[in-house]
Structures are given as C-alpha cells and as structure tokens.
Design a protein around this motif. Structure first.
Motif, mmCIF file in Angstrom:
data_model
loop_
_atom_site.group_PDB
_atom_site.id
_atom_site.type_symbol
_atom_site.label_atom_id
_atom_site.label_comp_id
_atom_site.label_asym_id
_atom_site.label_seq_id
_atom_site.Cartn_x
_atom_site.Cartn_y
_atom_site.Cartn_z
ATOM 1 N N ILE A 1 0.853 -1.038 0.047
ATOM 2 C CA ILE A 1 -0.032 0.028 0.093
ATOM 3 C C ILE A 1 1.090 1.182 0.044
ATOM 4 O O ILE A 1 1.913 1.087 0.628
ATOM 5 N N GLY A 2 0.500 2.198 -0.819
ATOM 6 C CA GLY A 2 1.252 3.418 -0.865
ATOM 7 C C GLY A 2 1.393 3.808 -2.348
ATOM 8 O O GLY A 2 0.563 3.915 -3.189
ATOM 9 N N GLU A 3 2.581 4.858 -2.474
ATOM 10 C CA GLU A 3 2.854 5.455 -3.661
ATOM 11 C C GLU A 3 3.404 4.554 -4.764
ATOM 12 O O GLU A 3 4.209 3.576 -4.943
ATOM 13 N N VAL A 4 2.794 4.735 -6.127
ATOM 14 C CA VAL A 4 3.310 4.474 -7.402
ATOM 15 C C VAL A 4 3.437 5.798 -8.090
ATOM 16 O O VAL A 4 2.627 6.559 -8.223
ATOM 17 N N LEU A 5 4.546 5.815 -8.736
ATOM 18 C CA LEU A 5 4.943 6.913 -9.356
ATOM 19 C C LEU A 5 5.679 6.583 -10.428
ATOM 20 O O LEU A 5 6.390 5.893 -10.685
ATOM 21 N N ILE A 6 6.172 7.760 -11.286
ATOM 22 C CA ILE A 6 7.107 7.691 -12.192
ATOM 23 C C ILE A 6 8.511 8.409 -11.895
ATOM 24 O O ILE A 6 8.418 9.345 -11.154
ATOM 25 N N ASP A 7 9.513 7.651 -11.932
ATOM 26 C CA ASP A 7 11.065 7.932 -11.601
ATOM 27 C C ASP A 7 11.564 8.514 -13.051
ATOM 28 O O ASP A 7 11.560 7.848 -13.783
ATOM 29 N N PHE A 8 11.933 9.730 -13.058
ATOM 30 C CA PHE A 8 12.692 10.168 -14.141
ATOM 31 C C PHE A 8 14.046 9.924 -13.874
ATOM 32 O O PHE A 8 14.683 10.999 -13.030
ATOM 33 N N ILE A 9 14.956 9.141 -14.517
ATOM 34 C CA ILE A 9 16.222 8.884 -14.397
ATOM 35 C C ILE A 9 17.217 9.383 -15.376
ATOM 36 O O ILE A 9 16.841 9.413 -16.428
ATOM 37 N N PRO A 10 18.059 10.101 -15.025
ATOM 38 C CA PRO A 10 18.949 10.747 -15.785
ATOM 39 C C PRO A 10 19.870 9.787 -17.067
ATOM 40 O O PRO A 10 20.171 8.919 -16.460
ATOM 41 N N LEU A 11 19.894 10.345 -17.845
ATOM 42 C CA LEU A 11 20.860 9.659 -18.822
ATOM 43 C C LEU A 11 22.440 9.964 -18.595
ATOM 44 O O LEU A 11 23.019 9.105 -19.229
ATOM 45 N N GLN A 12 22.854 10.683 -17.659
ATOM 46 C CA GLN A 12 24.121 10.630 -17.289
ATOM 47 C C GLN A 12 24.402 10.685 -15.815
ATOM 48 O O GLN A 12 23.321 11.476 -15.185
ATOM 49 N N LYS A 13 25.470 10.295 -15.327
ATOM 50 C CA LYS A 13 25.556 10.368 -13.774
ATOM 51 C C LYS A 13 26.466 11.581 -13.595
ATOM 52 O O LYS A 13 26.987 12.227 -14.642
ATOM 53 N N GLY A 14 26.562 11.906 -12.287
ATOM 54 C CA GLY A 14 27.621 12.714 -11.948
ATOM 55 C C GLY A 14 27.285 14.348 -12.016
ATOM 56 O O GLY A 14 27.932 15.275 -11.818
ATOM 57 N N SER A 15 25.887 14.643 -12.430
ATOM 58 C CA SER A 15 25.538 16.175 -12.469
ATOM 59 C C SER A 15 24.396 16.389 -11.507
ATOM 60 O O SER A 15 23.727 15.510 -11.109
ATOM 61 N N PRO A 16 24.379 17.269 -10.945
ATOM 62 C CA PRO A 16 23.404 17.905 -9.997
ATOM 63 C C PRO A 16 22.210 17.810 -10.999
ATOM 64 O O PRO A 16 22.195 18.260 -12.001
ATOM 65 N N LEU A 17 20.822 17.823 -10.305
ATOM 66 C CA LEU A 17 19.647 17.594 -10.822
ATOM 67 C C LEU A 17 19.417 19.022 -11.606
ATOM 68 O O LEU A 17 18.811 18.691 -12.866
#
Length: 333
Positions: A7-23
């Motif tokens: 029970i709880g949240e289902v959501l969309i995670d938007f994952i970056p195509l590159q690592k090492g950068s702030p959002l």
C-alpha cells in the motif's frame, strides 16, 4: 502461498541519462515505474509470488503507463483506483558517480494520497498474507487513514505487517514530523526493515545496539538492518542476531535496491508460510537462506537502471548467488 499487498505510492521516476551532474544540470531523462511499495510488489511478483497494489493513480497517461508496467511484472492491478482529482506522482532523480541519488518530487497532492479508508475492503486479506508499507504516504492525508484500516484488517486475519520507513525528507514539512510519524507506526508492524543511514535519525539513539533494541516495541517481532554491499543483519531481539553477506556487483543505479531486498525477503516469508504465530520459528530456521536471497535480490537491482525495470527474476537471484559463491569477486551481471 499467501499474497503480498503493498500500500502506498506508485509514481514515475525520471532517471538521468548521465551520472555525476546535480539535478539542475541534467539535460535528459528516461522514465521508469517506481515508488517504494510498488517496487516491493513488483519484486515479489517477478520472483514468482502473488502481489497486489493498493493505491490510487490519476486518470492520465502516466497512470496508464504505471498500470501497464505493474501488470507486465505480474502485479495484480485490479485493486488500484483512478481519480481525476489529482495527477499521478512524479520524481526526478539525479545520479552521482557511485550510483547514489538525489530526488525532487512533484505531488501537491498526487493521486496516491487520495486513496481513502472507505476504499479498503477488509475481506480481501487472508491469514498467510503480508501487508507492506513505507513512510512516504503517511503524511496527513486520506491515504494515511487507508493504511491504518488495512493494517488493522490484516492483523485481524493473522497476517503479517512489514514496514520500511524509507525516509524521504523532502516530502515532509519538517524532519521532526517525519521522525514522529515513523515512530508512531513502528509499534503496529511485525517486521521493520531499516538501513544504516536511517537508524540514528529515526530512533534518536547513537548506539547501534541500543537503537535497534528500541525498535522492539508494540507488535514488532523482527528487525532487519541493511548495510548495502556489506549485507544485512536480522534481529529477533536485541541479543539474537543473524548476519547475511552482501554481494559485490558493479553498481549502475541504487534506485530500488532496498525495495528489491525487501521483496526478496518477503517472497521467502510467503514461500515458507510465515504468519503472526510462526514467523519467529520460520526466521530462526531459514535465516541464512532468506538473508542470502534478499541480499542477492537487492544487489542484482543495482546493476541496472531504475527500480522495476532492473528487478531480478528468481533465476537471476540464484545465478548471482552461484556466481559469487564460485568466484568470490566482483560480478558483472
């Protein structure tokens, strides 16, 4: 074999195509189905168990996508409600070079928070079922009351309650509100999963042994303390402890790793027929097997991107266990 209800949240995670950068500097993302309880349900289903999701989604394209993704993994979606009063929740993630994450959530409120206690049917739960929940959807909302009704219903049937606090401070008005709410819900669970970076925050106690001992209150029967690649420790009391080794894999993304661990752990409880009246005996007899399976499930997930897309099958878990037993070295899965 019983059923896992998350029970709880289902959501969309938007994952970056590159690592090492702030959002703020990420230029491109790829979407992945997520939300901690949904990840656990998908994990159990993909491992071959029965799992259902109790939540609410918006009547929007993102909600349609999540229904499809959950169904694809084998999660029952017939209990998921839809609404046009709010949108499906979104989370934007930035990845550091080591695979760890930062989050930015979009929900004010999101549809999941609108699931009400009147939409929980107590008749769906049975003796060997497990209800799993986290803390994200325990903010003051109809969903919080829906949790309480579901918890009471499962307990009255003799089923197990599993709680992973899964602290996400940006979703709370204050750290104290988050801590207080988690502390309020700990006593109603039979099984607590807590990570090494959450223990002191939640308990307010610096000593690890004393902090874990403080979790044994109310109905709590077992505590699982996770340490990432170092493995996990299972406590049946402050003084009765069992250790499970970690798995050394090449990490891509840690999103969903803790949920995959929980999914593996709960799948094994379902497989062994654990319930309120026998869980201590089950864990004493099967702790090595359960911890190894859960640790391998979590480790496998870190080798992929996103949560649900990276979850292992049962064959994947056994493959990783066999590979590491044979090689005893970092494994590229």
């Amino acid at each position: 074999m019983g059923q896992l209800f998350a029970i709880g949240e289902v959501l969309i995670d938007f994952i970056p195509l590159q690592k090492g950068s702030p959002l703020k500097d990420v230029q491109a993302f790829e979407r992945a189905a997520g939300g901690a309880p949904a990840n656990v349900a998908a994990s159990v289903a993909k491992l071959g168990g029965n799992a259902s999701m109790l939540t609410k989604l918006g009547k929007d394209a993102f909600g349609d996508y999540l229904i499809e993704q959950l169904a694809h993994t084998g999660v029952r979606t017939d209990l998921i409600r839809r609404t046009d009063e709010a949108n499906t929740g979104l989370a934007f993630v930035s990845l550091r070079e080591d695979g760890e994450r930062d989050f930015s959530f979009y929900r004010s409120p999101s549809a999941d928070l609108l699931l009400s206690e009147d939409e929980i049917d107590p008749g769906i739960f049975g003796t060997n079922d497990i209800l799993h929940f986290g803390s994200v959807d325990l903010v003051e909302s109809p969903m919080k009351q829906a949790h309480l009704k579901a918890i009471h219903a499962v307990k009255s049937q003799g089923g197990l309650i599993s709680f992973d606090p899964n602290v996400r401070l940006p979703l709370w008005h204050s750290p104290e509100e988050c801590r207080r709410t988690i502390q309020d819900f700990i006593p109603v669970a039979h099984l607590i999963k807590i990570s090494e970076d959450e223990l002191e925050f939640i308990t307010g106690i610096t000593s690890k042994k004393e902090a874990i001992a403080s979790l044994f209150q109310g109905d709590v029967l077992a505590v699982v303390y996770t340490r990432g690649k170092e493995g996990a420790e299972l406590y049946l009391s402050a003084d009765e402890k069992y250790k499970g080794r970690g798995f050394n894999v090449k990490v891509q993304d840690t999103t969903g790793a803790g949920d995959a661990f929980v999914g593996g752990f709960l799948y094994k409880l379902l497989e062994t027929g654990a319930a309120q009246d026998n869980i201590i005996e089950v864990l004493r007899v099967h702790h090595d097997e359960i911890l190894e399976f859960a640790n391998a499930s979590g480790a496998w997930t870190t080798a992929g991107k996103g949560a649900i897309p990276a979850l292992p099958s049962q064959a994947d878990v056994h493959k990783l266990i066999e590979m590491q037993s044979n090689k005893g070295m970092m494994t590229n899965v």
